[in-house]
Design a protein around this motif. Structure first.
Motif, mmCIF file in Angstrom:
data_model
loop_
_atom_site.group_PDB
_atom_site.id
_atom_site.type_symbol
_atom_site.label_atom_id
_atom_site.label_comp_id
_atom_site.label_asym_id
_atom_site.label_seq_id
_atom_site.Cartn_x
_atom_site.Cartn_y
_atom_site.Cartn_z
ATOM 1 N N THR A 13 0.879 -1.177 0.000
ATOM 2 C CA THR A 13 0.000 0.000 0.000
ATOM 3 C C THR A 13 0.912 1.221 0.000
ATOM 4 O OG1 THR A 13 -0.126 -0.169 2.420
ATOM 5 C CG2 THR A 13 -1.926 -1.139 1.157
ATOM 6 N N ALA A 14 1.106 1.793 -1.163
ATOM 7 C CA ALA A 14 2.128 2.831 -1.328
ATOM 8 C C ALA A 14 1.787 4.135 -0.622
ATOM 9 C CB ALA A 14 2.381 3.087 -2.809
ATOM 10 N N ASP A 15 0.521 4.327 -0.239
ATOM 11 C CA ASP A 15 0.205 5.563 0.477
ATOM 12 C C ASP A 15 0.894 5.605 1.840
ATOM 13 O OD1 ASP A 15 -1.365 3.519 1.483
ATOM 14 O OD2 ASP A 15 -3.161 4.764 1.752
ATOM 15 N N GLU A 20 9.306 2.088 1.180
ATOM 16 C CA GLU A 20 9.743 0.708 1.324
ATOM 17 C C GLU A 20 9.528 -0.073 0.028
ATOM 18 O OE1 GLU A 20 8.129 2.228 5.276
ATOM 19 O OE2 GLU A 20 7.630 2.360 3.156
ATOM 20 N N LEU A 21 8.396 0.155 -0.621
ATOM 21 C CA LEU A 21 8.092 -0.531 -1.878
ATOM 22 C C LEU A 21 9.142 -0.225 -2.936
ATOM 23 C CD1 LEU A 21 6.191 -2.174 -3.725
ATOM 24 C CD2 LEU A 21 4.934 -0.034 -4.153
ATOM 25 N N PHE A 22 9.470 1.033 -3.095
ATOM 26 C CA PHE A 22 10.415 1.402 -4.148
ATOM 27 C C PHE A 22 11.858 1.067 -3.766
ATOM 28 C CE2 PHE A 22 6.682 4.098 -5.064
ATOM 29 C CZ PHE A 22 6.402 3.571 -6.315
ATOM 30 N N TYR A 23 12.141 0.985 -2.463
ATOM 31 C CA TYR A 23 13.442 0.486 -2.027
ATOM 32 C C TYR A 23 13.608 -0.980 -2.437
ATOM 33 C CZ TYR A 23 17.150 -1.160 1.083
ATOM 34 O OH TYR A 23 18.290 -1.727 1.587
ATOM 35 N N VAL A 24 12.573 -1.780 -2.198
ATOM 36 C CA VAL A 24 12.616 -3.191 -2.601
ATOM 37 C C VAL A 24 12.741 -3.299 -4.119
ATOM 38 C CG1 VAL A 24 11.204 -5.284 -2.785
ATOM 39 C CG2 VAL A 24 11.444 -4.123 -0.591
ATOM 40 N N THR A 150 11.235 -4.456 12.746
ATOM 41 C CA THR A 150 10.617 -3.159 13.010
ATOM 42 C C THR A 150 9.343 -3.068 12.174
ATOM 43 O OG1 THR A 150 11.829 -2.083 11.217
ATOM 44 C CG2 THR A 150 12.845 -2.066 13.398
ATOM 45 N N ASP A 151 8.510 -2.103 12.481
ATOM 46 C CA ASP A 151 7.312 -1.926 11.675
ATOM 47 C C ASP A 151 7.714 -1.562 10.247
ATOM 48 O OD1 ASP A 151 4.698 -1.701 10.893
ATOM 49 O OD2 ASP A 151 4.141 -0.209 12.393
ATOM 50 N N VAL A 152 6.860 -1.913 9.294
ATOM 51 C CA VAL A 152 7.112 -1.510 7.908
ATOM 52 C C VAL A 152 6.649 -0.061 7.795
ATOM 53 C CG1 VAL A 152 6.749 -2.062 5.485
ATOM 54 C CG2 VAL A 152 6.703 -3.890 7.193
ATOM 55 N N SER A 153 7.475 0.817 8.315
ATOM 56 C CA SER A 153 7.121 2.241 8.411
ATOM 57 C C SER A 153 8.392 3.068 8.410
ATOM 58 C CB SER A 153 6.305 2.501 9.683
ATOM 59 O OG SER A 153 5.954 3.858 9.805
ATOM 60 N N GLY A 154 8.923 3.295 7.227
ATOM 61 C CA GLY A 154 10.156 4.057 7.113
ATOM 62 C C GLY A 154 11.350 3.154 6.892
ATOM 63 N N SER A 159 15.298 -2.005 8.868
ATOM 64 C CA SER A 159 14.374 -2.285 7.765
ATOM 65 C C SER A 159 15.095 -2.396 6.433
ATOM 66 C CB SER A 159 13.277 -1.214 7.696
ATOM 67 O OG SER A 159 13.810 0.056 7.405
ATOM 68 N N ARG A 160 16.145 -1.598 6.226
ATOM 69 C CA ARG A 160 16.903 -1.720 4.975
ATOM 70 C C ARG A 160 17.494 -3.120 4.825
ATOM 71 N NH1 ARG A 160 18.346 3.674 6.236
ATOM 72 N NH2 ARG A 160 17.714 5.164 4.601
ATOM 73 N N ARG A 161 18.027 -3.635 5.913
ATOM 74 C CA ARG A 161 18.643 -4.965 5.846
ATOM 75 C C ARG A 161 17.591 -6.049 5.630
ATOM 76 N NH1 ARG A 161 23.409 -7.182 7.744
ATOM 77 N NH2 ARG A 161 24.270 -5.171 7.118
ATOM 78 N N VAL A 162 16.496 -5.983 6.380
ATOM 79 C CA VAL A 162 15.460 -7.007 6.255
ATOM 80 C C VAL A 162 14.818 -6.966 4.871
ATOM 81 C CG1 VAL A 162 13.222 -7.789 7.121
ATOM 82 C CG2 VAL A 162 14.999 -7.098 8.734
ATOM 83 N N LEU A 163 14.444 -5.762 4.420
ATOM 84 C CA LEU A 163 13.817 -5.635 3.102
ATOM 85 C C LEU A 163 14.786 -6.005 1.983
ATOM 86 C CD1 LEU A 163 11.826 -2.310 3.627
ATOM 87 C CD2 LEU A 163 10.896 -4.630 3.537
ATOM 88 N N GLY A 164 16.040 -5.612 2.151
ATOM 89 C CA GLY A 164 17.041 -5.970 1.150
ATOM 90 C C GLY A 164 17.254 -7.468 1.067
ATOM 91 N N ASN A 165 17.321 -8.125 2.233
ATOM 92 C CA ASN A 165 17.468 -9.582 2.229
ATOM 93 C C ASN A 165 16.274 -10.257 1.554
ATOM 94 O OD1 ASN A 165 19.912 -9.470 3.548
ATOM 95 N ND2 ASN A 165 19.076 -9.923 5.577
#
Length: 406
Positions: A13-15, A20-24, A150-154, A159-165
């Motif tokens: 939900t990009a709003d 996070e979406l575009f980082y992934v 962490t929350d998917v909020s920022g 979050s960078r490490r988890v989302l990147g993995n």
């Protein structure tokens, strides 16, 4: 190494989770994968979505149109968008994999569509809910759930490490797919529990030269996964010898099937040998989790986290009626084998759950309620289910059914 045959669909939900979406998406592209982004926002926003597939486009896939999604009621909007996304995703012919990010609402939005995809299509869900009970999100599918920590909020150092993995896990699955097995052997589904393991191992050993034997742990999700493959046309037959999930469904155990158990057999008509494996037990967790109404029952403590409760004659009557009603709808070849010597390793002479009375209650009820025909029969065998002679009989029955019946 880039695969140009399709795309990874990155979804959120990009709003609220656009960064996070575009980082992934960036991580996937840097790894060499082709990616498109999907925005499942259900709230009205002033700025247009930057996703490749904006919310309105997805909402248009709802049978009642986008108005069903953008209705002003949060709960109804989430349910409607989940349905719209499920329909949208099912129609994508360029999909190589799906990665989603979300909290409780986002996970509820995304995972139903993932569940509907075929087994083997890579599916990764990064979720704040992934450290709890995820059975409702995963269902009978092969979704990989990753806890976001962490929350998917920022974006931050965690979050960078988890989302990147997670992105790299998805990229690896798509860019380095498992080599297709060109084994032409037809696939069979077999159901097993710890207390029916010797039976299934013997059956598998006897059939593996001719068939690709897929064994499913009868834990509720195991049976659903097997039947999903039946519905997908991926199994040529079943030796559904461990039907213990029915006990838990009817009597409140923790490894329950649902009301659709056996429907795939009825719908497909594939040959099937069925039996009573572990119908002598209902599964619970730690003893403290057993409902108070069962306090005076016979229990077996399998391990620290598994408590087994012996089914009564009355419960065996109820199970037999439920199973008979289901199987009476089946038009394909079915043999129901009854092991008169016991339904599990615990239902044997000298063992904790030995009960000729309970077994006979099941057998006599099934015989009275199952409508036997030229395609649907019951056979009683004087063996325990784990006796090698029972396994050989099950194999012989299946071979006969697979060759066109009796």
């Amino acid at each position: 190494m880039t695969n140009h045959s399709g795309y990874i669909y990155a979804v959120a939900t990009a709003d609220t989770k656009g960064r996070e979406l575009f980082y992934v998406s960036d991580c996937l592209q840097r790894a060499g994968a082709e990616v498109v982004t999907v925005d499942l926002s259900t709230q009205s926003v002033n700025t247009p979505s930057e996703a490749d597939f904006p919310p309105a486009l997805i909402a248009d896939f709802h049978p009642q149109g986008r108005e069903a999604v953008f209705c002003g009621d949060r709960g109804r909007a989430i349910d409607a968008m989940a349905l719209a996304f499920k329909i949208f995703l099912s129609q994508r012919r360029d999909l190589l994999g799906v990665i989603g990010l979300g909290g409780s609402c986002g996970t509820a939005l995304i995972t139903p569509a993932m569940q509907a995809l075929p087994i083997g299509v890579p599916k990764v869900m990064v979720s704040t809910m992934a450290s709890g009970d995820i059975s409702g999100y995963v269902g009978a599918s092969d979704i990989s759930m990753i806890y976001s920590v962490t929350d998917v909020s920022g974006l931050n150092r965690i979050s960078r490490r988890v989302l990147g993995n997670a992105a790299h896990q998805m990229a690896g699955a798509v860019l380095f797919p498992v080599t297709e097995d060109h084994n032409d052997k037809p696939a069979l589904g077999l159901t097993m529990f710890g207390v029916t393991t010797p039976c299934i191992q013997t059956v598998s050993a006897m059939l593996e030269e001719r068939y690709d034997c897929l064994v499913f742990h009868a834990t509720g999700s195991g049976g659903r996964a097997m039947e999903k493959l039946v519905d997908s046309g991926m199994l040529s037959g079943l030796l559904d010898l461990t039907t213990t999930e029915v006990c838990d469904y009817l009597f409140g155990g923790v490894l329950a099937c649902d009301e659709t158990r056996f429907d795939a057999v009825a719908n497909s008509g594939i040959p099937c040998v069925i039996s009573c494996g572990a119908l002598d037990m209902v599964n619970f967790g730690h003893p403290s989790t057993v409902p108070a109404k069962y306090a005076d029952r016979l229990f077996y403590h399998h391990n620290a986290q598994v408590t087994l409760m012996r089914t009564t004659p009355e419960e065996n009557v109820a199970m037999a009626k439920w199973i008979a009603e289901k199987l009476n709808r089946c038009e394909g070849y079915i043999t129901f084998l009854i092991p008169d010597g016991g339904f599990s390793a615990l239902d044997a002479p000298g063992q904790a759950f030995w009960s000729p009375e309970a077994r006979e209650a099941f057998t006599s009820t099934l015989e009275a309620n199952l409508q036997q025909t030229s395609r649907r029969v019951i056979r009683r065998l004087p063996f325990n289910i784990n006796d090698p002679q029972f396994a050989r009989a099950a194999v012989n029955e299946f071979r006969q059914l697979a060759n066109g019946g009796y």
